[in-house]
Design an enzyme around this catalytic site. Structure first.
Site, PDB file in Angstrom:
ATOM      1  N   ASP A  52      15.141  -4.471  -3.746  1.00  0.00           N
ATOM      2  CA  ASP A  52      14.194  -5.568  -4.172  1.00  0.00           C
ATOM      3  C   ASP A  52      14.966  -7.089  -4.159  1.00  0.00           C
ATOM      4  OD1 ASP A  52      12.879  -3.420  -3.897  1.00  0.00           O
ATOM      5  OD2 ASP A  52      12.146  -3.125  -6.126  1.00  0.00           O
ATOM      6  N   LYS A  69       7.431  -0.777  -0.429  1.00  0.00           N
ATOM      7  CA  LYS A  69       7.015   0.220  -1.450  1.00  0.00           C
ATOM      8  C   LYS A  69       6.092  -0.713  -2.654  1.00  0.00           C
ATOM      9  CE  LYS A  69      11.217  -0.496  -4.495  1.00  0.00           C
ATOM     10  NZ  LYS A  69      10.485  -0.698  -5.806  1.00  0.00           N
ATOM     11  N   CYS A 126      12.728  -1.888 -11.472  1.00  0.00           N
ATOM     12  CA  CYS A 126      12.958  -1.086 -10.522  1.00  0.00           C
ATOM     13  C   CYS A 126      14.212  -0.507 -10.233  1.00  0.00           C
ATOM     14  CB  CYS A 126      12.820  -2.018  -9.036  1.00  0.00           C
ATOM     15  SG  CYS A 126      11.032  -2.508  -9.176  1.00  0.00           S
TER      16      CYS A 126
END
Length: 180
Positions: A13, A75, A108
């Site tokens: 990310d 996601k 995350c």
């Protein structure tokens, strides 16, 4: 110890505005760039994820330019492991050692690392290749990931561990990247 044949680099990310707003953003971006390029020399695959790219943007261009043909896994779950597509792609590499890098360390990256450990992977957190919006959250994430069972490493430590010997063209190429 990690080996090129058993290792995968997971880039979590590193997207848009979020990537530019983390603690020591430029330093982390440079570290990620060196890590990606050295992994390519070592033939260590790179798996990229993006959290809700419609809202957070895509992986920053400077890194994606280093990964031609690499399609990030999109996601919504904070943990990459919450995505069936991610788990399918991860398993297809058949690698047990996962070098974990990206943002945010306490969200995350943390949740992914914990679940990867629960699934039996050896997680190696690259501490100079992760960050959060605040230094406190970065440090907290690192401590919690280590407590969950991950090994801590740095980009340079991991790359020289993958190399094992100071000889040959691969060593010269990786050493040059590390010294940038």
């Amino acid at each position: 110890m990690i080996t090129p044949k058993e290792t995968l680099l997971l880039l979590i990310d590193v997207q848009g505005r979020l990537a530019k707003g983390v603690f020591e953003a430029a330093k982390v971006e440079g570290t990620l760039s060196r890590l990606i390029r050295a992994c390519q020399v070592l033939e260590v695959p790179v798996l990229v994820t993006e959290q809700y790219p419609g809202g957070l943007g895509h992986t920053i261009e400077s890194l994606m330019e280093l990964l031609p043909g690499n399609v990030p896994v999109e996601k919504l779950a904070f943990s990459c492991c919450g995505s069936p597509e991610f788990m399918h792609r991860l398993r297809s590499f058949n690698r047990n050692d996962i070098l974990v890098a990206g943002i945010e360390t306490h969200v995350c990256v943390y949740q992914t690392a914990v679940e990867l450990i629960e699934f039996g992977y050896n997680v190696h957190l690259v501490t100079d290749a992760v960050s959060s919006r605040t230094e406190e959250n970065k440090n907290l994430g690192i401590r919690c990931i280590e407590k969950a069972g991950a090994s801590l490493t740095s980009s340079e430590m991991a790359l020289f561990e993958l190399l094992r010997v100071a000889e040959g063209d691969i060593f010269k190429a990786v050493s040059k990247i590390v010294k940038e």
